[in-house]
Design an enzyme around this catalytic site. Structure first.
Site, PDB file in Angstrom:
ATOM      1  N   LEU A  12       0.836  -1.205   0.000  1.00 26.33           N
ATOM      2  CA  LEU A  12       0.000   0.000   0.000  1.00 26.33           C
ATOM      3  C   LEU A  12       0.874   1.260   0.000  1.00 26.33           C
ATOM      4  O   LEU A  12       0.595   2.217  -0.726  1.00 26.33           O
ATOM      5  CB  LEU A  12      -0.921  -0.004   1.232  1.00 26.33           C
ATOM      6  CG  LEU A  12      -1.796   1.233   1.428  1.00 26.33           C
ATOM      7  CD1 LEU A  12      -2.713   1.466   0.225  1.00 26.33           C
ATOM      8  CD2 LEU A  12      -2.641   1.103   2.698  1.00 26.33           C
ATOM      9  N   ILE A  36       9.623   1.366  13.670  1.00 30.31           N
ATOM     10  CA  ILE A  36       8.404   1.997  14.198  1.00 30.31           C
ATOM     11  C   ILE A  36       8.187   1.657  15.676  1.00 30.31           C
ATOM     12  O   ILE A  36       7.513   2.396  16.393  1.00 30.31           O
ATOM     13  CB  ILE A  36       7.180   1.621  13.325  1.00 30.31           C
ATOM     14  CG1 ILE A  36       6.028   2.604  13.550  1.00 30.31           C
ATOM     15  CG2 ILE A  36       6.741   0.181  13.570  1.00 30.31           C
ATOM     16  CD1 ILE A  36       4.884   2.461  12.578  1.00 30.31           C
ATOM     17  N   ALA A  59       3.615  -1.783   8.909  1.00 33.32           N
ATOM     18  CA  ALA A  59       2.887  -2.737   9.771  1.00 33.32           C
ATOM     19  C   ALA A  59       3.529  -4.108   9.666  1.00 33.32           C
ATOM     20  O   ALA A  59       4.322  -4.367   8.765  1.00 33.32           O
ATOM     21  CB  ALA A  59       1.421  -2.814   9.340  1.00 33.32           C
ATOM     22  N   TYR A 124      -3.197 -10.845  15.089  1.00 32.98           N
ATOM     23  CA  TYR A 124      -3.088  -9.704  14.166  1.00 32.98           C
ATOM     24  C   TYR A 124      -4.231  -8.707  14.419  1.00 32.98           C
ATOM     25  O   TYR A 124      -3.991  -7.513  14.585  1.00 32.98           O
ATOM     26  CB  TYR A 124      -3.125 -10.213  12.725  1.00 32.98           C
ATOM     27  CG  TYR A 124      -3.212  -9.132  11.671  1.00 32.98           C
ATOM     28  CD1 TYR A 124      -2.125  -8.300  11.407  1.00 32.98           C
ATOM     29  CD2 TYR A 124      -4.374  -8.936  10.922  1.00 32.98           C
ATOM     30  CE1 TYR A 124      -2.201  -7.311  10.432  1.00 32.98           C
ATOM     31  CE2 TYR A 124      -4.463  -7.954   9.944  1.00 32.98           C
ATOM     32  CZ  TYR A 124      -3.365  -7.147   9.706  1.00 32.98           C
ATOM     33  OH  TYR A 124      -3.448  -6.163   8.747  1.00 32.98           O
TER      34      TYR A 124
END
Ligand SMILES: NC(=O)c1ccc[n+]([C@@H]2O[C@H](COP(=O)([O-])OP(=O)(O)OC[C@H]3O[C@@H](n4cnc5c(N)ncnc54)[C@H](OP(=O)(O)O)[C@@H]3O)[C@@H](O)[C@H]2O)c1
Length: 283
Positions: A12, A36, A59, A124
């Site tokens: 993405l 992150i 992610a 998740y």
């Protein structure tokens, strides 16, 4: 507008970078530039770029991997969001973040709206929901986009996997009792651009239009790729026996996005056709 895209090399993130780059100055960072899960790294990348908006597409997305690497998945998908949100709050940057249909348990039986209670059934999903909670608690100016069943040019995805296995003349077995909305990352990136430029905030569900089972999705992939002769058998979730549980019906209503933007994404079959016919390796 100056925009920092985190996870810009991902499926993405790469399409967001291309789409937002049409009208904006875009800076991209990924795992080789920062982690992150480190609050200091997040502060540094946001302070260095000084963006008006941060778009977080970084992610840990391996749904089955999250079951065995739950610590890592929470560090990235939950604490990572808290870190980015705190950095954005400090620099007064808007934050666009992504979550998933897998925050829902799939028992509603009709499309989920933004206000429906979340009840994830996988590690998740739990990590992504915790990320949402941290985002809401952060007091940063945020736009949270829940999406589903993504495919795009970069990285691994269901479409590429089906085509590769079909070309190997493997007999395919695909689950026919989980329903969702396949979504093309190019279309999602366009929708995000509209919301970002319109300065919308809050939670939005955005997917391509329509829904299907993974089996129906695979059938359409074979049809568009001229691989109709490949044998494909519908199976149940129990027969596939994957590590993570997945919602049976995680279709989401995109009515709020439509009301805000007056736009609707294309039907998933049209987007899929566009994707396959524009990708050299899939054609
Ligand atoms: N894929 C789907 O079907 C789907 C469905 C619903 C929602 N979403 C959400 O949509 C967003 C984008 O998903 P995607 O499929 O495009 O993901 P992706 O292709 O896996 O890209 C994620 C990017 O984040 C990077 N990353 C991983 N750990 C990191 C860390 N600790 N620090 C910095 N960067 C890190 C990854 O690097 P590596 O590749 O090197 O790990 C990768 O470049 C995510 O929030 C995801 O939860 C995805």
């Amino acid at each position: 507008m100056k925009i920092l895209v985190l996870g810009h090399k991902g499926m993405l993130g790469s399409d967001l970078t291309a789409k937002l780059g049409i009208n904006h100055e875009v800076v991209g960072k990924d795992i080789d530039d920062f982690d992150i899960s480190s609050a200091a790294d997040c502060r540094d990348v946001v302070a260095e770029a000084g963006p008006e908006a941060v778009v977080n597409a970084a992610a840990y997305t391996d749904v089955d991997g999250c079951e065995t690497e739950e610590d890592l998945c929470f560090r990235v998908n939950a604490e990572g969001v808290r870190n980015v949100a705190a950095a954005c709050r400090k620099k007064n940057s808007r934050l666009v973040h992504f979550s998933t249909d897998y925050v829902f348990d799939g028992t509603k039986g009709e499309p989920y709206v933004e206000e429906d209670p979340a009840n994830p059934i996988s590690a998740y999903g739990r990590s992504k929901l915790q990320g949402e909670i941290y985002l809401r608690e952060s007091a940063a100016d945020f736009l949270l986009v829940r999406t589903a069943w993504l495919y795009g040019k970069k990285g691994r995805n269901f479409v590429k996997a089906i085509v590769a296995r079909a070309r190997e003349k493997e007999k395919l077995e695909v689950v026919n009792d989980q329903f969702g909305s396949p979504t093309y990352t190019v279309d999602l990136a366009g929708a995000v651009k509209i919301l970002l430029e319109g300065k919308f905030s809050g939670i939005y569900h955005i997917t391509n239009r329509g829904s299907c089972s993974w089996y129906e999705f695979a059938q359409k992939i074979l049809e568009i790729s001229d691989l109709r002769e490949v044998e494909i058998k519908p199976i149940s979730t129990e027969e596939l026996a994957r590590r993570a549980l997945r919602p049976r019906y995680s279709v989401m209503s995109c009515g709020k996005f439509h009301a805000a933007s007056r736009k609707t994404l294309r039907f998933w079959q049209i987007a899929l056709n566009d994707y396959i016919s524009s990708d050299e390796q899939l054609k």
